[in-house]
Design a protein around this motif. Structure first.
Motif, PDB file in Angstrom:
ATOM      1  N   ARG A  77       3.939  -6.406   9.376  1.00  0.00           N
ATOM      2  CA  ARG A  77       3.684  -5.322   8.676  1.00  0.00           C
ATOM      3  C   ARG A  77       5.050  -4.282   8.660  1.00  0.00           C
ATOM      4  O   ARG A  77       5.246  -3.719  10.020  1.00  0.00           O
ATOM      5  N   ARG A  92       4.512   7.467   2.567  1.00  0.00           N
ATOM      6  CA  ARG A  92       4.846   6.140   3.534  1.00  0.00           C
ATOM      7  C   ARG A  92       4.309   4.903   2.359  1.00  0.00           C
ATOM      8  O   ARG A  92       3.398   4.925   1.624  1.00  0.00           O
ATOM      9  N   ASP A 127       3.392  -5.609   3.853  1.00  0.00           N
ATOM     10  CA  ASP A 127       3.008  -6.928   4.598  1.00  0.00           C
ATOM     11  C   ASP A 127       4.182  -8.145   4.026  1.00  0.00           C
ATOM     12  O   ASP A 127       4.162  -8.395   2.713  1.00  0.00           O
ATOM     13  N   GLN A 143       3.491   0.939   2.947  1.00  0.00           N
ATOM     14  CA  GLN A 143       3.027  -0.434   3.941  1.00  0.00           C
ATOM     15  C   GLN A 143       3.128  -1.344   3.212  1.00  0.00           C
ATOM     16  O   GLN A 143       2.580  -1.667   2.089  1.00  0.00           O
ATOM     17  N   ASP A 158      -5.607  -1.012   6.305  1.00  0.00           N
ATOM     18  CA  ASP A 158      -5.130  -2.128   6.147  1.00  0.00           C
ATOM     19  C   ASP A 158      -5.927  -2.802   4.849  1.00  0.00           C
ATOM     20  O   ASP A 158      -7.225  -2.579   4.780  1.00  0.00           O
ATOM     21  N   ALA A 216      -2.161   7.060   9.449  1.00  0.00           N
ATOM     22  CA  ALA A 216      -1.818   5.473   8.858  1.00  0.00           C
ATOM     23  C   ALA A 216      -2.478   4.862   7.882  1.00  0.00           C
ATOM     24  O   ALA A 216      -3.640   5.162   7.676  1.00  0.00           O
ATOM     25  N   VAL A 222       6.070  -0.285   7.925  1.00  0.00           N
ATOM     26  CA  VAL A 222       5.649   0.938   7.372  1.00  0.00           C
ATOM     27  C   VAL A 222       6.994   1.715   7.141  1.00  0.00           C
ATOM     28  O   VAL A 222       7.694   1.862   8.218  1.00  0.00           O
ATOM     29  N   ARG A 275       0.831  -1.297  -0.051  1.00  0.00           N
ATOM     30  CA  ARG A 275       0.129   0.138   0.104  1.00  0.00           C
ATOM     31  C   ARG A 275       0.899   1.361  -0.086  1.00  0.00           C
ATOM     32  O   ARG A 275       1.989   1.267   0.825  1.00  0.00           O
TER      33      ARG A 275
END
Length: 343
Positions: free
Chosen positions: A311, A287, A291, A289, A343, A340, A313, A282
């Motif tokens: 996860r 930023r 996984d 993200q 998800d 943030a 970041v 993502r």
């Protein structure tokens, strides 16, 4: 003739032949010749002449693609492909099409069956001016190749003649370093994603296993990282490619048009031999993200390891430069924290 004389004659003949071979193998190669050095070279083409199949009598080119990509030029033409620099240590690979280069680096297998150690010649030419810029002869015996460090002598000569705009940016150059990152454990799934990843990506995206290092293949173009591409994931117009190992992810962010956007590495709490997949991506402003899924396997002590998921970041924002001095009475206002990623 008595037997002792026959033995003596045979020994003399053998010694003579050995001395001839030894003398020939120690022949000095001509000194390298540089007619003219060229500065600010944006790219060149590499060709190999006289290397039949896998090489005549095991003779292989001394100046190969890996060496050419370390020369520091923005692009290299090799065979039917063009390699353009994309981020530290990386290259975007496309069919060459009508691309041409002004400069040509050509290696000839001059004496593939010689007792003198398999000699090749490396010539560098300005095709536009039909001018020879330099020539260097290389001995290609196994001992010399081992000492050479995979063509470093040839590479040094090419760099002397064809001087890149920004030398030192080859595949052995430094990466972008480690960006600020946080890690949080997630509940592992019950099944493992494909080892090569690909979550959110078009079905034609894959890892090209026919080339070394392994490349991420998007169909119309490919991304060649410093090491083997291990896994990838996508979201919207973004692609992240991992070329690290279980203990350290090496991440490159690109868009679907092959533009290189960002590079970082992240240390993981796993061992190097662990199989790790970039499972989900993502992008939220500055930023990332990501996984990460650790496949079940064995720990260094031989005990089984379970699935794990983390996860990450990662901040892509450039580091803030501290002001020269802090004046009293400033507003003291910090930028609002970024929300943030969902998800």
């Amino acid at each position: 003739m008595p037997t002792p004389y026959k033995l003596l004659l045979a020994a003399i003949v053998a010694a003579g032949l050995l001395s001839l071979c030894t003398f020939e193998s120690r022949l000095q190669l001509p000194a390298p010749v540089v007619m003219r050095s060229v500065h600010g070279v944006d790219g060149f083409e590499v060709r190999h002449v006289g290397f039949a199949g896998a090489g005549a009598e095991g003779l292989q080119p001394r100046f190969g693609l890996d060496n050419a990509l370390q020369a520091g030029t923005p692009f290299v033409l090799y065979g039917d492909r063009i390699y353009r620099r994309a981020g530290p240590g990386g290259f975007i690979v496309r069919p060459r099409g009508d691309a041409r280069a002004r400069y040509l680096v050509e290696e000839h297998a001059d004496r593939p069956n010689s007792h003198s150690g398999n000699i090749t010649s490396l010539s560098i030419s300005d095709i536009e001016r039909r001018e020879l810029l330099g020539r260097k002869f290389l001995r290609n015996s196994p001992a010399d190749v081992g000492k050479d460090g995979l063509g470093q002598q040839a590479l040094g000569f090419v760099r002397t003649v064809l001087v890149a705009p920004a030398p030192g940016l080859g595949v052995a150059g430094p990466s972008s370093g480690a960006a600020p990152a946080t890690q949080a454990p997630l509940r592992p799934g019950r099944i493992d994603p494909p080892v090569e990843g690909g979550d959110g990506c078009p079905p034609n995206y894959s890892i090209d296993r026919l080339r070394r290092p392994l490349q991420f293949d998007a169909g119309a173009w490919a991304f060649r990282a410093r090491a083997d591409a291990r896994s990838f994931a996508c979201t919207a117009n973004f692609i992240v490619v991992d070329s690290g190992n279980g203990a350290r992810l090496q991440l490159d962010l690109l868009d679907a048009n092959s533009t290189h956007l960002f590079q970082t590495w992240v240390a993981l709490p796993f061992d190097e031999d662990a199989t790790v997949t970039v499972e989900r991506l993502r992008v939220n402003g500055q930023r990332l993200q990501i996984d990460v899924h650790r496949h079940p396997g064995k720990l260094p002590d031989g005990k089984p390891s379970a699935r794990q998921r983390l996860r990450l970041v990662i901040s892509m924002a450039p580091p803030e430069v501290a002001p020269p001095s802090t004046q009293p009475g400033g507003n003291g206002t910090d930028p609002a924290p970024e929300s943030a990623a969902s998800d």
